[in-house]
Design a protein around this motif. Structure first.
Motif, PDB file in Angstrom:
ATOM      1  N   ILE A  19       0.846  -1.197   0.000  1.00 49.56           N
ATOM      2  CA  ILE A  19       0.000   0.000   0.000  1.00 49.56           C
ATOM      3  C   ILE A  19       0.882   1.249   0.000  1.00 49.56           C
ATOM      4  O   ILE A  19       2.026   1.210   0.456  1.00 49.56           O
ATOM      5  N   PRO A  20       0.357   2.356  -0.543  1.00 52.37           N
ATOM      6  CA  PRO A  20       1.127   3.602  -0.526  1.00 52.37           C
ATOM      7  C   PRO A  20       1.417   3.982   0.928  1.00 52.37           C
ATOM      8  O   PRO A  20       0.562   3.811   1.794  1.00 52.37           O
ATOM      9  N   ASN A  21       2.629   4.452   1.198  1.00 52.59           N
ATOM     10  CA  ASN A  21       3.025   4.660   2.587  1.00 52.59           C
ATOM     11  C   ASN A  21       3.998   5.833   2.663  1.00 52.59           C
ATOM     12  O   ASN A  21       5.052   5.731   3.262  1.00 52.59           O
ATOM     13  N   GLU A  22       3.628   6.932   2.010  1.00 49.04           N
ATOM     14  CA  GLU A  22       4.528   8.091   1.981  1.00 49.04           C
ATOM     15  C   GLU A  22       4.293   8.960   3.208  1.00 49.04           C
ATOM     16  O   GLU A  22       3.165   9.327   3.499  1.00 49.04           O
ATOM     17  N   PRO A  23       5.344   9.304   3.936  1.00 51.81           N
ATOM     18  CA  PRO A  23       5.158  10.184   5.086  1.00 51.81           C
ATOM     19  C   PRO A  23       4.908  11.617   4.643  1.00 51.81           C
ATOM     20  O   PRO A  23       5.363  12.015   3.563  1.00 51.81           O
ATOM     21  N   PRO A  24       4.207  12.385   5.479  1.00 49.98           N
ATOM     22  CA  PRO A  24       4.055  13.804   5.162  1.00 49.98           C
ATOM     23  C   PRO A  24       5.417  14.505   5.232  1.00 49.98           C
ATOM     24  O   PRO A  24       6.305  14.060   5.971  1.00 49.98           O
ATOM     25  N   ALA A  25       5.564  15.573   4.464  1.00 53.32           N
ATOM     26  CA  ALA A  25       6.853  16.274   4.371  1.00 53.32           C
ATOM     27  C   ALA A  25       7.378  16.697   5.742  1.00 53.32           C
ATOM     28  O   ALA A  25       8.588  16.713   5.967  1.00 53.32           O
ATOM     29  N   GLU A  26       6.483  16.983   6.668  1.00 51.27           N
ATOM     30  CA  GLU A  26       6.960  17.520   7.955  1.00 51.27           C
ATOM     31  C   GLU A  26       7.659  16.483   8.828  1.00 51.27           C
ATOM     32  O   GLU A  26       8.272  16.835   9.829  1.00 51.27           O
ATOM     33  N   VAL A  27       7.586  15.185   8.471  1.00 52.62           N
ATOM     34  CA  VAL A  27       8.321  14.210   9.282  1.00 52.62           C
ATOM     35  C   VAL A  27       9.692  13.850   8.683  1.00 52.62           C
ATOM     36  O   VAL A  27      10.478  13.160   9.312  1.00 52.62           O
ATOM     37  N   ILE A  28       9.988  14.337   7.476  1.00 53.20           N
ATOM     38  CA  ILE A  28      11.284  14.028   6.854  1.00 53.20           C
ATOM     39  C   ILE A  28      12.468  14.488   7.728  1.00 53.20           C
ATOM     40  O   ILE A  28      13.424  13.730   7.922  1.00 53.20           O
ATOM     41  N   PRO A  29      12.410  15.706   8.292  1.00 59.28           N
ATOM     42  CA  PRO A  29      13.559  16.133   9.110  1.00 59.28           C
ATOM     43  C   PRO A  29      13.861  15.207  10.292  1.00 59.28           C
ATOM     44  O   PRO A  29      15.033  14.944  10.577  1.00 59.28           O
ATOM     45  N   VAL A  30      12.856  14.679  10.968  1.00 59.37           N
ATOM     46  CA  VAL A  30      13.143  13.809  12.122  1.00 59.37           C
ATOM     47  C   VAL A  30      13.672  12.453  11.644  1.00 59.37           C
ATOM     48  O   VAL A  30      14.504  11.831  12.313  1.00 59.37           O
ATOM     49  N   LEU A  31      13.237  12.004  10.471  1.00 61.65           N
ATOM     50  CA  LEU A  31      13.796  10.764   9.915  1.00 61.65           C
ATOM     51  C   LEU A  31      15.281  10.963   9.589  1.00 61.65           C
ATOM     52  O   LEU A  31      16.112  10.092   9.857  1.00 61.65           O
ATOM     53  N   ARG A  32      15.619  12.129   9.043  1.00 59.61           N
ATOM     54  CA  ARG A  32      17.031  12.433   8.759  1.00 59.61           C
ATOM     55  C   ARG A  32      17.856  12.466  10.047  1.00 59.61           C
ATOM     56  O   ARG A  32      18.958  11.905  10.107  1.00 59.61           O
ATOM     57  N   GLU A  33      17.307  13.113  11.060  1.00 57.03           N
ATOM     58  CA  GLU A  33      17.995  13.223  12.352  1.00 57.03           C
ATOM     59  C   GLU A  33      18.222  11.835  12.957  1.00 57.03           C
ATOM     60  O   GLU A  33      19.298  11.532  13.478  1.00 57.03           O
ATOM     61  N   PHE A  34      17.207  10.995  12.881  1.00 54.18           N
ATOM     62  CA  PHE A  34      17.287   9.613  13.379  1.00 54.18           C
ATOM     63  C   PHE A  34      18.400   8.850  12.644  1.00 54.18           C
ATOM     64  O   PHE A  34      19.222   8.165  13.263  1.00 54.18           O
ATOM     65  N   CYS A  35      18.450   8.986  11.341  1.00 54.06           N
ATOM     66  CA  CYS A  35      19.504   8.319  10.558  1.00 54.06           C
ATOM     67  C   CYS A  35      20.879   8.834  10.963  1.00 54.06           C
ATOM     68  O   CYS A  35      21.800   8.047  11.198  1.00 54.06           O
ATOM     69  N   THR A  53      13.440  -3.401   8.739  1.00 56.34           N
ATOM     70  CA  THR A  53      12.348  -4.314   8.399  1.00 56.34           C
ATOM     71  C   THR A  53      10.989  -3.621   8.489  1.00 56.34           C
ATOM     72  O   THR A  53      10.032  -4.060   7.861  1.00 56.34           O
ATOM     73  N   SER A  54      10.899  -2.555   9.279  1.00 54.12           N
ATOM     74  CA  SER A  54       9.695  -1.733   9.310  1.00 54.12           C
ATOM     75  C   SER A  54      10.092  -0.348   9.778  1.00 54.12           C
ATOM     76  O   SER A  54      10.742  -0.212  10.815  1.00 54.12           O
ATOM     77  N   GLY A  55       9.754   0.669   8.990  1.00 53.91           N
ATOM     78  CA  GLY A  55      10.152   2.025   9.358  1.00 53.91           C
ATOM     79  C   GLY A  55       8.930   2.878   9.601  1.00 53.91           C
ATOM     80  O   GLY A  55       8.222   2.713  10.588  1.00 53.91           O
ATOM     81  N   TYR A  56       8.647   3.768   8.654  1.00 54.41           N
ATOM     82  CA  TYR A  56       7.463   4.617   8.764  1.00 54.41           C
ATOM     83  C   TYR A  56       6.204   3.796   8.496  1.00 54.41           C
ATOM     84  O   TYR A  56       6.210   2.890   7.664  1.00 54.41           O
ATOM     85  N   ARG A  57       5.141   4.098   9.250  1.00 50.53           N
ATOM     86  CA  ARG A  57       3.837   3.474   8.988  1.00 50.53           C
ATOM     87  C   ARG A  57       2.753   4.540   8.926  1.00 50.53           C
ATOM     88  O   ARG A  57       2.529   5.257   9.910  1.00 50.53           O
ATOM     89  N   SER A  58       2.075   4.597   7.791  1.00 52.35           N
ATOM     90  CA  SER A  58       0.875   5.430   7.711  1.00 52.35           C
ATOM     91  C   SER A  58      -0.160   4.843   8.668  1.00 52.35           C
ATOM     92  O   SER A  58      -0.018   3.706   9.135  1.00 52.35           O
ATOM     93  N   ASP A  59      -1.212   5.576   8.949  1.00 55.25           N
ATOM     94  CA  ASP A  59      -2.263   5.070   9.842  1.00 55.25           C
ATOM     95  C   ASP A  59      -2.799   3.733   9.329  1.00 55.25           C
ATOM     96  O   ASP A  59      -3.006   2.803  10.105  1.00 55.25           O
ATOM     97  N   GLU A  60      -3.001   3.660   8.013  1.00 53.59           N
ATOM     98  CA  GLU A  60      -3.562   2.432   7.432  1.00 53.59           C
ATOM     99  C   GLU A  60      -2.590   1.256   7.613  1.00 53.59           C
ATOM    100  O   GLU A  60      -2.993   0.167   8.032  1.00 53.59           O
ATOM    101  N   LEU A  61      -1.305   1.492   7.327  1.00 53.34           N
ATOM    102  CA  LEU A  61      -0.324   0.416   7.465  1.00 53.34           C
ATOM    103  C   LEU A  61      -0.187   0.002   8.933  1.00 53.34           C
ATOM    104  O   LEU A  61      -0.098  -1.183   9.249  1.00 53.34           O
ATOM    105  N   ASN A  62      -0.200   0.976   9.830  1.00 55.25           N
ATOM    106  CA  ASN A  62      -0.077   0.663  11.252  1.00 55.25           C
ATOM    107  C   ASN A  62      -1.235  -0.241  11.705  1.00 55.25           C
ATOM    108  O   ASN A  62      -1.032  -1.183  12.465  1.00 55.25           O
ATOM    109  N   ARG A  63      -2.431   0.038  11.198  1.00 52.44           N
ATOM    110  CA  ARG A  63      -3.579  -0.825  11.514  1.00 52.44           C
ATOM    111  C   ARG A  63      -3.377  -2.230  10.950  1.00 52.44           C
ATOM    112  O   ARG A  63      -3.607  -3.221  11.630  1.00 52.44           O
ATOM    113  N   LEU A  64      -2.913  -2.290   9.697  1.00 50.67           N
ATOM    114  CA  LEU A  64      -2.728  -3.591   9.033  1.00 50.67           C
ATOM    115  C   LEU A  64      -1.717  -4.471   9.772  1.00 50.67           C
ATOM    116  O   LEU A  64      -1.876  -5.689   9.833  1.00 50.67           O
TER     117      LEU A  64
END
Ligand SMILES: [Zn+2]
Length: 156
Positions: A19-35, A53-64
Motif C-alpha cells: 500500500i502507498p506509505n509516503e510520510p508527510p513532508a513535515e516528518v522528513i527532518p526527524v527521519l534524517r535526524e534519526f539516521c 524491516t519496518s520504518g514509517y507506517r501510515s495510519d492504514e499500514l499501522n492498523r494492518l
C-alpha cells in the motif's frame, strides 16, 4: 530520496502489504535526524549494512500490521522509529552494544522476538527516537507474542 549517507527514504516506506506509505513532508527532518544520530553510528560500528524491516507506517499500514495507536512508527515531526536487523550478526550483540557501549541518544530500544516460533526471520530490534528529551529506555521484548517486557539497564 537520500536521508543520510547510507539510508534512503524508500527503506522506511516499503511494506509487504503493497500500500502507498509516503510520510508527510513535515516528518522528513526527524527521519534524517534519526539516521544521522542513531542509524549511521550503528552502521559504522557494525561496519556493514543495517536492514530496516519496518520504518514509517501510515495510519492504514499501522492498523494492518497491528501496531499500537501511539506507535512511534507512525512518526510525528519530533519522533519516529524503525525495526532493524544486521544480517550476519546476532541481535543480542547489537542490542548489547546499543545498551552498554554506544552512548547513543535513542528514546527506547526493544529486542523483539518475532511471532513465528522456531525461526529468527521476524526477530528485530525496535529503535525509537525523539528529538528532545530521549529517555534511553531498553527492554527485552515478547518472545513469539508471549511473556512480558523486561527492563534492561542502559549503562553507557
Ligand atoms: Zn518497532
Amino acid at each position: 530520496m537520500k536521508l543520510s549517507e547510507h539510508f534512503e527514504l524508500s527503506e522506511f516506506t516499503r511494506n509487504s502489504h503493497g500500500i502507498p506509505n509516503e510520510p508527510p513532508a513535515e516528518v522528513i527532518p526527524v527521519l534524517r535526524e534519526f539516521c544521522e544520530r542513531i542509524l549511521e553510528p550503528l552502521r559504522a560500528h557494525v561496519n556493514r549494512p543495517v536492514a530496516i524491516t519496518s520504518g514509517y507506517r501510515s495510519d492504514e499500514l499501522n492498523r494492518l500490521v497491528g501496531g499500537t495507536a501511539d506507535s512511534y512508527h507512525r512518526a510525528t515531526p519530533n519522533r519516529c522509529a524503525a525495526d532493524v536487523r544486521v544480517p550476519g550478526l546476532p541481535l543480542e550483540e547489537v542490542f548489547d552494544w546499543l545498551c552498554h557501549e554506544s552512548g547513543l541518544e535513542f528514546d527506547k530500544v526493544i529486542l523483539e522476538r518475532g511471532k513465528r516460533p522456531n525461526t529468527e526471520i521476524d526477530d528485530c530490534i525496535h529503535i525509537q527516537y525523539r528529538s528532545e528529551n530521549p529517555r534511553r529506555l531498553a527492554y527485552l521484548g515478547l518472545t513469539h507474542g508471549q511473556g512480558a517486557y523486561t527492563p534492561v539497564e542502559v549503562t553507557a
